[in-house]
Motif scaffolding. Structure first.
Motif, PDB file in Angstrom:
ATOM      1  N   SER A 294      38.777  59.031  66.206  1.00 60.20           N
ATOM      2  CA  SER A 294      38.517  60.452  65.977  1.00 60.20           C
ATOM      3  C   SER A 294      39.155  60.922  64.677  1.00 60.20           C
ATOM      4  O   SER A 294      38.580  61.738  63.941  1.00 60.20           O
TER       5      SER A 294
ATOM      6  N   ARG B  11      33.896  61.541  65.969  1.00 59.87           N
ATOM      7  CA  ARG B  11      34.327  62.811  66.577  1.00 59.87           C
ATOM      8  C   ARG B  11      33.131  63.578  67.126  1.00 59.87           C
ATOM      9  O   ARG B  11      33.179  64.117  68.238  1.00 59.87           O
TER      10      ARG B  11
ATOM     11  N   TRP C  54      31.546  61.616  70.170  1.00 60.75           N
ATOM     12  CA  TRP C  54      32.436  61.649  71.332  1.00 60.75           C
ATOM     13  C   TRP C  54      32.370  63.021  72.004  1.00 60.75           C
ATOM     14  O   TRP C  54      32.387  63.118  73.243  1.00 60.75           O
TER      15      TRP C  54
END
Length: 294
Positions: free
Chosen positions: A206, A213, A216
């Motif tokens: 991330s 990012r 996810w």
């Protein structure tokens, strides 16, 4: 029975999912005014699920724990597929919670090792929890990289896909393949909510990659066991390979990933040349002694 859950994670998934739905597709009338949020509003989800708006709001905020009947109505209201349904129930803790034992170091099962030894001309990997690469054959070294040269605690399929420039460049459809891998890790995260190494992997990627990012945060999940991958290899050029994954039957979480090409195709010829050309750069058995924990 129930398992440890994070109510905030459930709320994030619910918000992400309703943002992906179109009101018209859910049988709701189109609003005359411009919508301030993408997808469905909270009150629309509550209406479809036949629960109060206040209850659904508190559910998204993590202030109430969903019952099994409520989850069943949310599955229908949010039009969840089988993977998303499994993920929802994992997040809500409505799964059989057997006594948890300390996870031992991941070891390659003997049967998996024998299969790798026999797949001499076909790239194959053994993947563990979190998509850790536990073992490989020489054909996989020829296709990807010398896995033995990668430190054991860094030897992860998803990490290499995002952080190794050569592997990333080799994937002609990198965004598609990487997004699917993130969705697979999402499934693992729901099943192992208290895995610190998985949390560390997610935090690392991330911080390093904006695409990770974004994907996810989408809470997309995927348990597909087959597909097609497009590669551009620096030695033999373009390859179109079928990717099949078999789950171990012992509950260890180990999976055998095999890449093959249709006989008679240019990809089949190129793969044969590649695997016969590859030097003996690494002993794939070394992975069994240095596999990650858990």
């Amino acid at each position: 029975m129930t398992s440890h859950t994070d109510p905030r994670a459930l709320g994030k998934f619910l918000r992400a999912r309703r943002a992906q739905l179109d009101p018209g597709d859910c049988g709701l009338p189109e609003a005359d005014t411009q919508r301030r949020v993408a997808g469905l509003r909270r009150e629309e989800v509550a209406h479809l699920a036949a629960i109060s708006v206040d209850y659904y709001t508190r559910l998204e905020q993590g202030r109430v724990r969903a019952s099994a009947p409520v989850l069943a109505t949310l599955v229908r209201a949010l039009r969840l597929d089988d993977d998303q349904k499994t993920y929802l129930y994992e997040l809500a803790g409505r799964t059989d919670d057997r006594p948890r034992r300390r996870r031992p170091r991941q070891q390659v099962r003997p049967a998996m090792r024998r299969l790798l030894d026999q797949l001499t001309g076909t790239p194959a990997l053994v993947l563990g929890r979190r998509l850790d690469i536990l073992a490989w054959n020489q054909a996989a070294v020829a296709l990807y990289t010398d896995f033995a040269a990668v430190p054991a605690d860094r030897r992860n399929y998803l990490r290499l896909l995002f952080t190794d420039p050569a592997i990333r460049e080799m994937h002609r459809e990198w965004s598609h393949d990487a997004r699917d891998a993130v969705a697979a890790l999402r499934m693992a995260a729901a099943a192992e909510p208290d895995d610190p190494e998985l949390d560390g992997l997610v935090a690392e990627l991330s911080a390093r990659d904006a695409d990770f990012r974004t994907w996810w945060a989408e809470h997309r999940v995927n348990s597909a066991t087959y597909g097609t991958k497009q590669y551009r290899h620096p030695v033999v050029g373009d390859l179109t390979l079928d990717c099949d994954t078999w789950n171990g039957a012992d509950g260890s979480g180990q999976r055998l990933m095999v890449l093959t090409a249709e006989t008679g195709t240019p990809s089949h010829d190129a793969l044969r040349i590649l695997t016969s050309w590859a030097p003996e750069r690494a002993d794939p058995r070394r992975a069994a002694d240095t596999a990650p924990r858990g």
